[in-house]
Design a protein around this motif. Structure first.
Motif, PDB file in Angstrom:
ATOM      1  N   ARG A  73      -4.330   1.398  -2.086  1.00 42.30           N
ATOM      2  CA  ARG A  73      -3.886   0.420  -3.089  1.00 42.30           C
ATOM      3  C   ARG A  73      -4.678   0.727  -4.349  1.00 42.30           C
TER       4      ARG A  73
ATOM      5  N   SER B 246       0.215   7.514   3.533  1.00 45.54           N
ATOM      6  CA  SER B 246       0.442   8.965   3.521  1.00 45.54           C
ATOM      7  C   SER B 246      -0.226   9.635   4.708  1.00 45.54           C
TER       8      SER B 246
ATOM      9  N   THR C 236       0.832  -1.206   0.000  1.00 42.16           N
ATOM     10  CA  THR C 236       0.000   0.000   0.000  1.00 42.16           C
ATOM     11  C   THR C 236       0.864   1.251   0.000  1.00 42.16           C
ATOM     12  N   ASP C 237       0.258   2.330  -0.456  1.00 44.51           N
ATOM     13  CA  ASP C 237       0.879   3.647  -0.341  1.00 44.51           C
ATOM     14  C   ASP C 237       0.338   4.296   0.928  1.00 44.51           C
TER      15      ASP C 237
ATOM     16  N   LYS D  48      -8.918   2.950  -0.763  1.00 43.48           N
ATOM     17  CA  LYS D  48      -8.245   3.555   0.383  1.00 43.48           C
ATOM     18  C   LYS D  48      -8.900   3.109   1.694  1.00 43.48           C
TER      19      LYS D  48
END
Length: 621
Positions: A112, A72, A69-70, A116
């Motif tokens: 992903r 943030s 996953t990203d 989210k």
């Protein structure tokens, strides 16, 4: 790995504590099944505090393939320093810079593709109730195994989500004592004269057997539901502080219980020490300081397991090390505790442990930390204590050790009927310590036979040993029930017996004078007299000076700038009379005083007489 797996019995379903963040608000059951959004099921620590001295916090996040996953954060004052995944993609470690953050909640986004999941993380304002005041020689710890002390809430004796159920007939079973029970007896402990409460670990131990003792932790952030809740523990600490009492928490970094989530889903292969077949520690702490020790013996000592159900943690993994260190800070700030007793201190990676002590003291400079250093003499104990000159270059930051040499000397003297010279000789090795007054001293605890039983139920000897323990240098600790002459030994489940009167329906209530025998009341009043006197004595926080014993008479003074106290212990089976000129440097011309044990005046103009098997604690006038 086959034989290794045979020792890892995974039996527990993951239970999320009230202090663990769940993403249920962001993830629906259907989306979990379809994989429409990243799955996040646990974040630890669940919350943190702004304005901490250390300006970072590392979050351990568990879910499903979070490494893909990203992640943030778009919040002023919060910066991501690092995002790291180890061998297991289900975990990510997010290191945050919160040096400019303010109290409040901020979102963390796991994405992903277009899907989210957002969780909200909270930074609280610092806890104004946190004292972290530490301990010194004026303090006395009262050690409690909560499961065996008082059952304050019978409704939590068993829990559907936890494996072992209550069975008071089982010496290795859970008996139902809890945090509420301890809270209900704070007045009793305070009246006895102890200043500090130390509970063996109350954190979750979701194990199928022998879970009552608490040393197989399965959740570092959650009280065991059979003991109560985090909130109840916080309340107990607050109630203790209202009585000018302190609280020491018992922690374990060396091992966990195999019911821990980690043993179902290891963050990395090196999270624990793994062996081709089960390998137990050799329990030889001396090997760590021994310049001639083999690498093999050192490795077995530190990386071998305590038992098959206690996986051995690898503090050499920096992410595990940070996790453990933060867990201790979390409890200090959350509950406001005053000290930590660290179990099995030499079994951990020593450099990490010194780093941990510094980490805690950087945040709470007056905080008290004592390591369990079960070693056979001051030579080995001093290796772990500050102020030493370790030839191998190891720099320790630990200020207080568990003084097993004093315990051993007490037992040689009054269990084995050796000479009182044994306690004298043990203290002559204090030159190995920077400050022996910081050592924790005791005559019994939860791991050794109870003192009264060890002393063959000889009440005069018990009183002499008690006098020494409570008047010599160091921070004394007494084990619950010692004050009523509980005497069992051998099997741990036996020596950790229930306190009579702690359960509804008990045949007697030894918390009251009416529920105690004549001998029990005699000793209870004896130890209470000394403990209450200690609360007002300035000398007990001062220095120690002793004289070579003669005819089984051991004499020493505790003194400060304000007062001096002369202690005389006659271990002889006969009365003794002796000249006082050898003590002139301490008496400074004084010829009388008051024995705090009897309240009577004692005159020693030229000489003193003391009955057989008797001790005096004389405030010099």
């Amino acid at each position: 790995m086959k034989s290794f797996r045979n020792y890892i019995v995974i039996f527990v379903t993951l239970i999320f504590a009230s202090n663990s963040i769940l993403a249920s608000d962001a993830i629906t059951t259907n989306s979990l099944k379809k994989g429409k959004a990243p799955v996040v099921d646990l974040v630890e620590p669940a919350f943190w505090w702004a304005d901490m001295t250390t300006p970072t916090v590392m979050l351990m996040v568990h879910g499903v393939d979070l490494a893909s996953t990203d992640i943030s954060i778009d919040t002023e004052g919060v910066k991501i320093n690092e995002i790291k995944s180890l061998d297991n993609a289900n975990y990510v470690f997010i290191d945050l810079d919160i040096s400019k953050a303010k109290p409040g909640t901020f979102p963390i986004t796991f994405a992903r593709g277009k899907k989210k999941t957002v969780i909200n993380y909270e930074l609280k304002a610092r806890n104004k109730e946190t004292k972290a005041q530490g301990l010194d020689q004026s303090d006395v710890m009262y050690l409690i195994m909560p499961d065996r002390f008082v059952n304050g809430n019978s409704e939590n004796d068993s829990n559907d989500q936890l494996a072992q159920k209550a069975d008071r007939s089982d010496r290795g079973g859970r008996h139902g004592g809890d945090i509420a029970g301890v809270t209900s007896k704070l007045d009793y402990i305070n009246d006895l004269g102890a200043t500090t409460v130390w509970l063996t670990p109350f954190l979750e131990n979701n194990q199928p057997g022998w879970s009552y003792h608490g040393y197989a932790i399965t959740d570092f952030y959650k009280a065991d539901a059979r003991h109560g809740s985090n909130e109840e523990y916080h309340n107990m600490v607050s109630e203790a502080h209202k009585r000018d009492m302190k609280v020491v928490m018992d922690l374990v970094f060396n091992h966990i219980g195999n019911g821990h989530l980690w043993m179902k889903d290891l963050p990395s292969q090196d999270w624990i020490h793994q062996w081709k077949e089960f390998t137990r520690s050799n329990f030889k702490g001396e090997t760590i300081s021994d310049p001639n020790a083999s690498d093999y013996d050192r490795k077995i000592m530190q990386e071998g397991w305590f038992d098959g159900h206690m996986p051995d943690l690898n503090q050499g993994n920096p992410y595990l090390a940070k996790y453990l260190m933060q867990a201790s800070i979390w409890w200090i700030e959350y509950a406001g505790i005053d000290g930590i007793r660290m179990d099995t201190y030499p079994y951990n990676k020593k450099e990490m442990m010194s780093e941990w002590v510094s980490y805690v003291l950087n945040e709470y400079p007056d905080f008290y930390i004592v390591g369990e250093t079960w070693l056979p003499g001051a030579t080995w104990e001093s290796y772990w204590k500050t102020g030493g000159n370790n030839r191998d270059g190891f720099k320790t930051t630990l200020k207080s050790v568990s003084d097993f040499p004093v315990w051993d000397a007490l037992n040689r003297t009054w269990r084995d009927h050796w000479s009182v010279m044994e306690v004298y000789k043990t203290l002559t090795e204090d030159f190995l310590y920077d400050n022996a007054g910081q050592n924790k001293i005791f005559m019994d605890n939860h791991d050794v036979d109870r003192a009264f039983g060890s002393f063959k139920k000889d009440l005069p000897n018990m009183k002499l040993a008690t006098t020494f323990l409570l008047t010599t240098r160091g921070i004394p600790q007494i084990f619950y029930g010692t004050e009523i002459l509980m005497s069992k030994g051998g099997d741990h489940g036996d020596l950790r017996e229930d306190f009579p009167g702690g359960w509804e329906g008990d045949k007697r209530d030894a918390f009251t004078a009416e529920g105690r025998t004549d001998d029990e009341n005699d000793y209870f009043n004896y130890i209470r007299t000394i403990l209450q006197w200690r609360k007002t004595s300035d000398a007990i926080t001062g220095k120690l000076k002793h004289w070579v014993p003669f005819n089984e008479v051991y004499a020493y003074v505790r003194y400060s700038d304000k007062e001096s106290v002369l202690v005389v212990i006659n271990n002889n089976l006969e009365d003794q009379t002796f000249k006082m000129d050898r003590f002139a440097e301490a008496l400074e011309g004084k010829t009388s005083g008051k024995d705090i044990l009897t309240g009577k005046a004692v005159s020693f103009d030229g000489e003193m007489s003391i009955p057989a098997k008797t001790a005096y604690i004389i405030e010099l006038k």
